[in-house]
Structures are given as C-alpha cells and as structure tokens.
Design an enzyme around this catalytic site. Sequence first.
Site, PDB file in Angstrom:
ATOM      1  N   THR A 190       0.838  -1.187   0.000  1.00  0.00           N
ATOM      2  CA  THR A 190       0.000   0.000   0.000  1.00  0.00           C
ATOM      3  C   THR A 190       0.872   1.236   0.000  1.00  0.00           C
ATOM      4  O   THR A 190       1.998   1.211   0.476  1.00  0.00           O
ATOM      5  CB  THR A 190      -0.944   0.016   1.229  1.00  0.00           C
ATOM      6  OG1 THR A 190      -1.582   1.278   1.295  1.00  0.00           O
ATOM      7  CG2 THR A 190      -0.189  -0.226   2.513  1.00  0.00           C
ATOM      8  N   ARG A 191       0.349   2.303  -0.585  1.00  0.00           N
ATOM      9  CA  ARG A 191       1.015   3.583  -0.443  1.00  0.00           C
ATOM     10  C   ARG A 191       0.012   4.613   0.050  1.00  0.00           C
ATOM     11  O   ARG A 191       0.245   5.813   0.015  1.00  0.00           O
ATOM     12  CB  ARG A 191       1.681   4.006  -1.763  1.00  0.00           C
ATOM     13  CG  ARG A 191       0.760   4.144  -2.947  1.00  0.00           C
ATOM     14  CD  ARG A 191       1.576   4.587  -4.170  1.00  0.00           C
ATOM     15  NE  ARG A 191       0.767   5.221  -5.175  1.00  0.00           N
ATOM     16  CZ  ARG A 191       0.239   4.610  -6.223  1.00  0.00           C
ATOM     17  NH1 ARG A 191       0.412   3.306  -6.381  1.00  0.00           N
ATOM     18  NH2 ARG A 191      -0.463   5.281  -7.109  1.00  0.00           N
ATOM     19  N   HIS A 195      -8.224   2.365   4.773  1.00  0.00           N
ATOM     20  CA  HIS A 195      -9.601   2.596   5.202  1.00  0.00           C
ATOM     21  C   HIS A 195     -10.295   1.237   5.323  1.00  0.00           C
ATOM     22  O   HIS A 195      -9.685   0.194   5.148  1.00  0.00           O
ATOM     23  CB  HIS A 195     -10.302   3.531   4.222  1.00  0.00           C
ATOM     24  CG  HIS A 195      -9.710   4.923   4.220  1.00  0.00           C
ATOM     25  ND1 HIS A 195      -9.784   5.750   5.321  1.00  0.00           N
ATOM     26  CD2 HIS A 195      -9.012   5.601   3.280  1.00  0.00           C
ATOM     27  CE1 HIS A 195      -9.168   6.896   5.045  1.00  0.00           C
ATOM     28  NE2 HIS A 195      -8.678   6.827   3.820  1.00  0.00           N
ATOM     29  N   HIS A 198      -9.744  -1.528   2.622  1.00  0.00           N
ATOM     30  CA  HIS A 198      -8.495  -2.296   2.640  1.00  0.00           C
ATOM     31  C   HIS A 198      -8.407  -3.194   3.866  1.00  0.00           C
ATOM     32  O   HIS A 198      -7.841  -4.275   3.814  1.00  0.00           O
ATOM     33  CB  HIS A 198      -7.298  -1.344   2.582  1.00  0.00           C
ATOM     34  CG  HIS A 198      -7.252  -0.559   1.312  1.00  0.00           C
ATOM     35  ND1 HIS A 198      -7.465   0.789   1.266  1.00  0.00           N
ATOM     36  CD2 HIS A 198      -7.075  -0.969   0.037  1.00  0.00           C
ATOM     37  CE1 HIS A 198      -7.402   1.180   0.005  1.00  0.00           C
ATOM     38  NE2 HIS A 198      -7.167   0.149  -0.759  1.00  0.00           N
ATOM     39  N   ARG A 284      -7.554  -3.528  -7.503  1.00  0.00           N
ATOM     40  CA  ARG A 284      -7.790  -2.905  -8.800  1.00  0.00           C
ATOM     41  C   ARG A 284      -6.786  -1.770  -8.972  1.00  0.00           C
ATOM     42  O   ARG A 284      -6.446  -1.070  -8.034  1.00  0.00           O
ATOM     43  CB  ARG A 284      -9.216  -2.356  -8.852  1.00  0.00           C
ATOM     44  CG  ARG A 284     -10.221  -3.451  -8.596  1.00  0.00           C
ATOM     45  CD  ARG A 284     -11.625  -3.142  -9.029  1.00  0.00           C
ATOM     46  NE  ARG A 284     -11.997  -1.740  -9.079  1.00  0.00           N
ATOM     47  CZ  ARG A 284     -13.143  -1.327  -9.619  1.00  0.00           C
ATOM     48  NH1 ARG A 284     -13.973  -2.193 -10.151  1.00  0.00           N
ATOM     49  NH2 ARG A 284     -13.441  -0.054  -9.620  1.00  0.00           N
TER      50      ARG A 284
END
Length: 378
Positions: A190-191, A195, A198, A284
């Site tokens: 993740t970058r 929330h 995720h 996605r």
Amino acid sequence: MSAIAAEQRLIRPHGGHLVSRIDERPDGVEQLERLTLTSREVSDLDMLATGALSPLEGFMNSDDYERVVDEMRLASDLPWALPVCLAVDAAPQGDRVALSDESGRLLAALDVEEVYAYDKQREAELCFRTHDEEHPGVARLYAQKPLYLAGRVTAFDRVPPAFPELAKDPAETRATFAERGWKRVVGFQTRNPIHRAHEYLTKGALETVDGLLIHPLVGETKSDDVPAATRVECYRILVENYYPADRVVVSAFPAAMRYAGPREAIWHAICRKNYGCSHFIVGRDHAGVGSYYGTYDAQLIFDDFEAHELDIEPMFFEHAFWCKVCGQMATPKTCPHGGDDHVFLSGTKVRELLANGELPPVEFSRPEVAKVLIDAYR
Ligand SMILES: [Zn+2]
C-alpha cells in the site's frame, strides 16, 4: 521445530536462494571513481544488497535488460518485470567504482561488467505502456542519464531507514514468520492510508493463511501522496485497535514507486516472495497512476506466466464498500444490492471532509485513522 526447519517451510526466494550483497568496506574504496545515485537508485541498491531483488546481485546487464523489457524475463528465463538499472553519463575509467547517495555518503562498490546504450522511448512504451511525459515514471526515465552501467554491487554502508522500527530486511521478515510458525503469509502493498475497504480485504485474505504482512511503500513517491510519516501512524493505530497482534507484521517496503501499473504488480509480488510471502494481494489498478492502465490490467498480467513460475500466489480483490442492506463490508462479488445502498466516498470527497476536520462515516473509515489524517491535514 528448529529455526532452520521453520524457515524451510516458507516459500523459497525467487531463483532459489536469498542474495546478500552486504560486506565489509573494501580497502581503498575512497580512491575509486565515485558515482552519485538518485534516491530511486539508492532504494534499488539497498534492495539488491538485502536480497529483496533476488536473484539479482547488481544492476542489470544488457542481456537481462533487453529480455526484461521485451519479454518480462531475465536472460536465465526467470520471470522479472521491470529493469533495475543504474544510469550514467559515461563509462567509468576503472573496473571498480564507488557508489554514493546525493549527500556524498559512500554506500557500495560496483564491479563494472558492462556499459550500454538504451532506448528510453522503447523502455517507456514496453514497461509503462505509454511514452507520455506526463506519466511520472516516464518523466523520470526521460530525465535519466543516457547509458546504463551494469555490475555486481557490494554494499558496506546503508542510508539509515526513515522508520527504523519498521525496517526489516527479507532475512528478518523470514525469521519473524518462522518464529511465529507461519508457513503461508499474505503480503499487502500500500502507499495510502488503510480505510475500511483495505481492512476488509486484508482480513479476508488473512482468513485463508497464517499471517499478514502489511508492507507499505515508504520509498520515493509523487509529492501529492499522503506523507509517509502520516501513513505509518495510520497503520500503527489501525493494527493496534483492529488486528490481532500475533497475526500481523507491519514493516516498511523500501522500494521507490515506479508507477508502472501491471508490470509493477508482478515486480512487487516477486519482491514480496523474497520477503517470505506465499500470497500477495493485488487490488484494482495496483501501482497505477492517472488513467494509463485498465482497472484490471494489474490482475490480468499474472496470466502471462504459468503459476509455478512465479510461485507466489496473487489474490485478486475488488473495491469493497459497506452495504447498508447486507449490514457488512462487501464487494460486487458478494453483494447483490445497488450503489444507493452502499457507503462509498470518492478520494476527493474524503480529502475534503478531512481537510474540514470532519470524520468520514464510520462505515468508510475507522475514526482513529481519520483523526490521524485530520491532524495531518491541519
Ligand atoms: Zn448488499
């Protein structure tokens, strides 16, 4: 079970063994010709040194580079998605050079194997699927020096990590997983702050394996991404409040973002295999930017390889949302209801709320996380 036996249960590194290119400072390194690396090249150097890029032991030669650009394979045939190259102005004089960061700190020696010309437009079109200079990865490539310098690296010093408490090399994550008795581990790249969407998919993945590695990218990103320190605080507070401590490891992924979308998803998966992950979450538009890539391109590209070639198992996810009718988090795969029943906020809307000091709905964001973001926006 012995520590060695426990580690042997984990997935094998890409190419079979974990590379380590960290060694003593060689004599006379101060007298060598010195090359200054960009921050992205420093990230690559560090990942070469720790084995995060196994089986690579240095910056790529032209045989590897050409095949990677054309066919997503190293000269050895092993899958590999993106060039890992060092750009220089001219061929060095000697057969060994010293590598430093922009502050002049000497980090490594490189044994010169080859210096070669490369075609920036071709690399852009094949790796980024565009030669548009507005694309941040393409812009970086076009601004690079004109030749690539190949050779094995020996790192003897490292730039101190931005988040020492999160810094774990592949050997260390592997040891941690083994200590906990994990065999199947899912990695989450993740970058962005995490929330509910995720949280839902990482927990969904964790239901099927032994452990979860939350592996945020803290290397160089575009300046409009949320600052790394804020993101790290979000992960800390989310895990502390909503995940069982003995099932999750949070550690920083030291790579610089390339924004190469689909190819970067493959590259990220291979790196996580080296860190000991047997599974990898691909959402996605993974590693995409703007509208350069189709929504599912980063998932579809995994079909270009036979499953056994990558070994690490990609886990594909849809966007998740809270459904008021289902009364739970869901995705289009699991909820039959329409958009009006879903709590969905655009990124722009969320930023607007946070900038005004307002909490997004609890169905969208954990309040503890939103508070960290509100403080950061002020
Ligand atoms: Zn529903």
